[in-house]
Design a protein around this motif. Structure first.
Motif, PDB file in Angstrom:
ATOM      1  N   TRP A 149     -18.938 -62.592  44.872  1.00 36.97           N
ATOM      2  CA  TRP A 149     -19.977 -63.238  44.916  1.00 36.97           C
ATOM      3  C   TRP A 149     -20.831 -63.032  46.314  1.00 36.97           C
ATOM      4  N   PRO A 150     -22.287 -62.918  45.885  1.00 36.77           N
ATOM      5  CA  PRO A 150     -22.836 -63.241  44.707  1.00 36.77           C
ATOM      6  C   PRO A 150     -23.291 -62.016  44.079  1.00 36.77           C
ATOM      7  N   VAL A 151     -23.638 -62.149  42.800  1.00 36.98           N
ATOM      8  CA  VAL A 151     -23.832 -60.902  41.840  1.00 36.98           C
ATOM      9  C   VAL A 151     -25.305 -61.210  41.235  1.00 36.98           C
ATOM     10  N   VAL A 152     -25.713 -59.985  40.670  1.00 37.76           N
ATOM     11  CA  VAL A 152     -27.191 -60.278  40.091  1.00 37.76           C
ATOM     12  C   VAL A 152     -26.885 -59.536  38.715  1.00 37.76           C
ATOM     13  N   LEU A 153     -27.480 -60.574  37.655  1.00 33.34           N
ATOM     14  CA  LEU A 153     -27.203 -60.192  36.326  1.00 33.34           C
ATOM     15  C   LEU A 153     -28.634 -59.817  35.973  1.00 33.34           C
ATOM     16  N   LYS A 154     -28.749 -58.831  35.219  1.00 29.14           N
ATOM     17  CA  LYS A 154     -29.865 -58.259  34.379  1.00 29.14           C
ATOM     18  C   LYS A 154     -29.656 -57.560  33.352  1.00 29.14           C
ATOM     19  N   VAL A 157     -31.654 -52.948  29.652  1.00 29.49           N
ATOM     20  CA  VAL A 157     -32.955 -52.287  29.466  1.00 29.49           C
ATOM     21  C   VAL A 157     -34.096 -53.399  29.537  1.00 29.49           C
ATOM     22  N   GLY A 158     -35.125 -53.163  30.451  1.00 29.77           N
ATOM     23  CA  GLY A 158     -36.146 -54.316  30.728  1.00 29.77           C
ATOM     24  C   GLY A 158     -36.898 -53.971  31.893  1.00 29.77           C
ATOM     25  N   SER A 159     -37.928 -54.760  32.301  1.00 31.70           N
ATOM     26  CA  SER A 159     -38.741 -54.277  33.503  1.00 31.70           C
ATOM     27  C   SER A 159     -39.153 -55.588  34.086  1.00 31.70           C
ATOM     28  N   GLY A 160     -40.063 -55.547  35.187  1.00 34.00           N
ATOM     29  CA  GLY A 160     -40.793 -56.706  35.795  1.00 34.00           C
ATOM     30  C   GLY A 160     -39.746 -57.846  36.317  1.00 34.00           C
ATOM     31  N   SER A 161     -38.470 -57.570  36.341  1.00 38.63           N
ATOM     32  CA  SER A 161     -37.672 -58.562  36.773  1.00 38.63           C
ATOM     33  C   SER A 161     -37.229 -59.759  35.576  1.00 38.63           C
ATOM     34  N   ILE A 162     -37.738 -59.312  34.408  1.00 38.23           N
ATOM     35  CA  ILE A 162     -37.359 -60.163  33.306  1.00 38.23           C
ATOM     36  C   ILE A 162     -35.874 -60.494  32.931  1.00 38.23           C
ATOM     37  N   GLY A 163     -35.350 -61.582  33.128  1.00 39.30           N
ATOM     38  CA  GLY A 163     -33.907 -61.833  32.733  1.00 39.30           C
ATOM     39  C   GLY A 163     -33.268 -61.593  34.031  1.00 39.30           C
ATOM     40  N   TYR A 179     -28.099 -67.998  28.619  1.00 39.79           N
ATOM     41  CA  TYR A 179     -29.597 -67.917  28.518  1.00 39.79           C
ATOM     42  C   TYR A 179     -29.626 -66.359  28.022  1.00 39.79           C
ATOM     43  N   LEU A 180     -29.204 -65.350  28.537  1.00 39.93           N
ATOM     44  CA  LEU A 180     -29.602 -64.187  28.127  1.00 39.93           C
ATOM     45  C   LEU A 180     -28.964 -63.744  26.563  1.00 39.93           C
ATOM     46  N   LEU A 181     -27.828 -64.380  26.200  1.00 42.30           N
ATOM     47  CA  LEU A 181     -27.131 -64.011  25.028  1.00 42.30           C
ATOM     48  C   LEU A 181     -27.286 -65.213  24.022  1.00 42.30           C
ATOM     49  N   GLY A 182     -27.873 -66.321  24.525  1.00 42.82           N
ATOM     50  CA  GLY A 182     -28.087 -67.559  23.478  1.00 42.82           C
ATOM     51  C   GLY A 182     -29.337 -67.330  22.634  1.00 42.82           C
ATOM     52  N   GLY A 183     -30.234 -66.373  22.809  1.00 42.86           N
ATOM     53  CA  GLY A 183     -31.228 -66.293  21.923  1.00 42.86           C
ATOM     54  C   GLY A 183     -32.678 -66.721  22.490  1.00 42.86           C
ATOM     55  N   GLU A 184     -32.563 -67.102  23.825  1.00 49.05           N
ATOM     56  CA  GLU A 184     -33.961 -67.419  24.643  1.00 49.05           C
ATOM     57  C   GLU A 184     -34.682 -65.938  25.163  1.00 49.05           C
ATOM     58  N   PRO A 190     -29.529 -53.606  21.321  1.00 47.79           N
ATOM     59  CA  PRO A 190     -28.313 -54.281  21.390  1.00 47.79           C
ATOM     60  C   PRO A 190     -27.966 -54.899  23.028  1.00 47.79           C
ATOM     61  N   PRO A 191     -27.563 -56.262  22.857  1.00 49.61           N
ATOM     62  CA  PRO A 191     -27.419 -56.822  24.146  1.00 49.61           C
ATOM     63  C   PRO A 191     -26.448 -56.168  25.007  1.00 49.61           C
ATOM     64  N   LYS A 192     -26.899 -55.762  26.274  1.00 47.03           N
ATOM     65  CA  LYS A 192     -25.846 -55.205  27.331  1.00 47.03           C
ATOM     66  C   LYS A 192     -26.425 -55.941  28.694  1.00 47.03           C
ATOM     67  N   ILE A 193     -25.391 -56.553  29.355  1.00 50.78           N
ATOM     68  CA  ILE A 193     -25.767 -57.126  30.742  1.00 50.78           C
ATOM     69  C   ILE A 193     -25.097 -56.258  31.910  1.00 50.78           C
ATOM     70  N   LEU A 194     -25.975 -55.939  32.865  1.00 47.52           N
ATOM     71  CA  LEU A 194     -25.657 -55.277  34.035  1.00 47.52           C
ATOM     72  C   LEU A 194     -25.306 -56.375  35.033  1.00 47.52           C
TER      73      LEU A 194
END
Length: 408
Positions: A149-154, A157-163, A179-184, A190-194
């Motif tokens: 800790w702490p970690v950053v989840l992102k 693929v994306g821009s503008g600090s979205i998510g 939030y990221l995987l639940g549909g919001e 395809p969903p991949k989280i860094l």
């Protein structure tokens, strides 16, 4: 002879109209192709030509550009990524298809996918935060525990600090994973989280054109857990050694990723071990960064980018040495913007270059913890840092707004 035209994919609330003006100054007729031209205020006024096209459909864009080429001499194609970085890849493919100057589509695709980008930079020996890739909540939790800790989840693929969110505990990781995987969160792949180590230290951004680092800016964020830019100063206050290290790492990134054509910006944190690369973006930074470069160094990145797009040589030689700073205007609550006051007074403060609001009264404000939270900016410039900062402080203090909370 047909009128020379510059085709732009989509628009941009900050840089968009600047591109329109620069194109016209260069004798070009700017034409915007967009899924929804009305979403950009400068296009909705009907001053500039805008055409509805599905910008997610390459074949449709090829047809429209071919149609336009019967009426105009299409000199170049460029555009803006917005929330969807795939636009950058599409632009590169269109340029390649029509034999126009542009970046390498493969290089842009490598940058767009943060996982691919990190793999390439890692092989090149570029320092980056530790990271893991996860596709479900269990993998996210396990990765965070491994990194610490702490970690950053992102999103990968994306821009503008979205998510993007800073998480300090397992509960925060679980909540943001949901939030990221639940549909919001809207995924365009395809969903991949860094899951990334939080690199501690001052934040810097190198502005690049081709292979040349134009300069380095220093930025601050509005505060955790989100990464919304609050203030940017150009140039950053660095020692010669620090600047040279950032330039060296920037050029190594450009070579490794196969970039080197057109604009790019590279984000860093200066940690105890030196500069650590957070992200490489194969595009121009959003407003007001190009304005800051012009005010500080006399280099108009937007105009020089267009020159490259239409096959001309660009000139990024510095013609002045000033300090420029911008403060983003970020509301601290949600609701409907009722009124803004002090905007005109702030604009008359000596040394203020621009006061701009992106939205108008009666606009709904929803805070999402990304670039969209900014409702405007103020830009100041002078011959030295202290005067610039004082001018900016005075002007921002004159501006206020009232937000009416949503009814329960």
């Amino acid at each position: 002879m047909p009128r020379p035209a510059l085709i732009l994919l989509e628009g941009h609330r900050g840089n968009g109209e600047l591109y329109m003006h620069a194109a016209q100054q260069l004798g070009l007729h700017p034409i915007t192709l967009s899924n929804d031209p009305a979403q950009y205020p400068y296009l909705s006024r009907g001053i500039y030509e805008a055409i509805f096209v599905d910008t997610g459909n390459l074949d449709a864009l090829i047809r429209e550009c071919s149609r336009l080429s019967t009426r105009y001499d299409v000199a170049g194609i460029t555009g803006f990524a917005g929330e969807d970085e795939s636009i950058n890849v599409t632009i590169a493919k269109l340029c390649q298809y029509f034999g126009l100057p542009g970046p390498n589509p493969l290089s842009i695709e490598r940058c767009r996918d943060k996982i691919s980008q990190r793999g390439i930079l890692g092989e090149a020996g570029v320092a980056m935060p530790s990271y893991r890739v996860a596709t479900n909540a269990a993998e996210v939790k396990a990765s965070a525990a491994e990194i610490g800790w702490p970690v950053v989840l992102k999103p990968a693929v994306g821009s503008g600090s979205i998510g993007v969110r800073l998480c300090r505990s397992i509960d925060e990781v679980a909540a943001h994973s949901n939030y990221l995987l639940g549909g919001e969160h809207v995924w365009r792949c395809p969903p991949k989280i860094l899951v990334e180590e939080y690199a501690k230290g001052p934040f810097y951004c190198a502005e690049i054109m081709g292979n040349e680092v134009i300069g380095v800016a220093a930025s601050e964020f509005s505060g955790p857990p989100h990464f919304v830019f609050r203030k940017t100063i150009f140039p950053a206050v660095l020692t010669d050694h620090e600047y040279e290290r950032i330039v060296d790492v920037s050029q190594r990134c450009i070579r490794a990723l196969g970039l080197g054509w057109g604009p790019a910006n590279i984000e860093f944190r200066w940690t105890e071990s030196g500069p650590v690369v957070i992200e490489v973006n194969p595009r121009l930074s959003g407003a007001p960064d190009p304005q800051l470069v012009r005010l500080a160094y006399g280099v108009d990145l937007i105009k020089e980018h267009i020159k490259l797009v239409i096959g001309n040589e660009c000139d990024v030689r510095r013609t002045r040495s000033h300090t420029a700073a911008a403060q983003n205007l970020v509301p601290d609550c949600e609701g409907t913007l009722d009124q803004v006051t002090g905007e005109s007074d702030a604009a008359t403060v000596p040394g203020i270059a621009e006061v701009k609001f992106y939205i108008e009264p009666n606009t709904r404000i929803l805070r999402k913890g990304n670039y969209g939270d900014c409702i405007g900016h103020v830009v100041a410039a002078s011959t030295n840092l202290s005067q610039t900062e004082e001018t900016l402080r005075r002007a921002v203090a004159l501006i206020s707004w009232r937000i009416i909370p949503f009814s329960a």
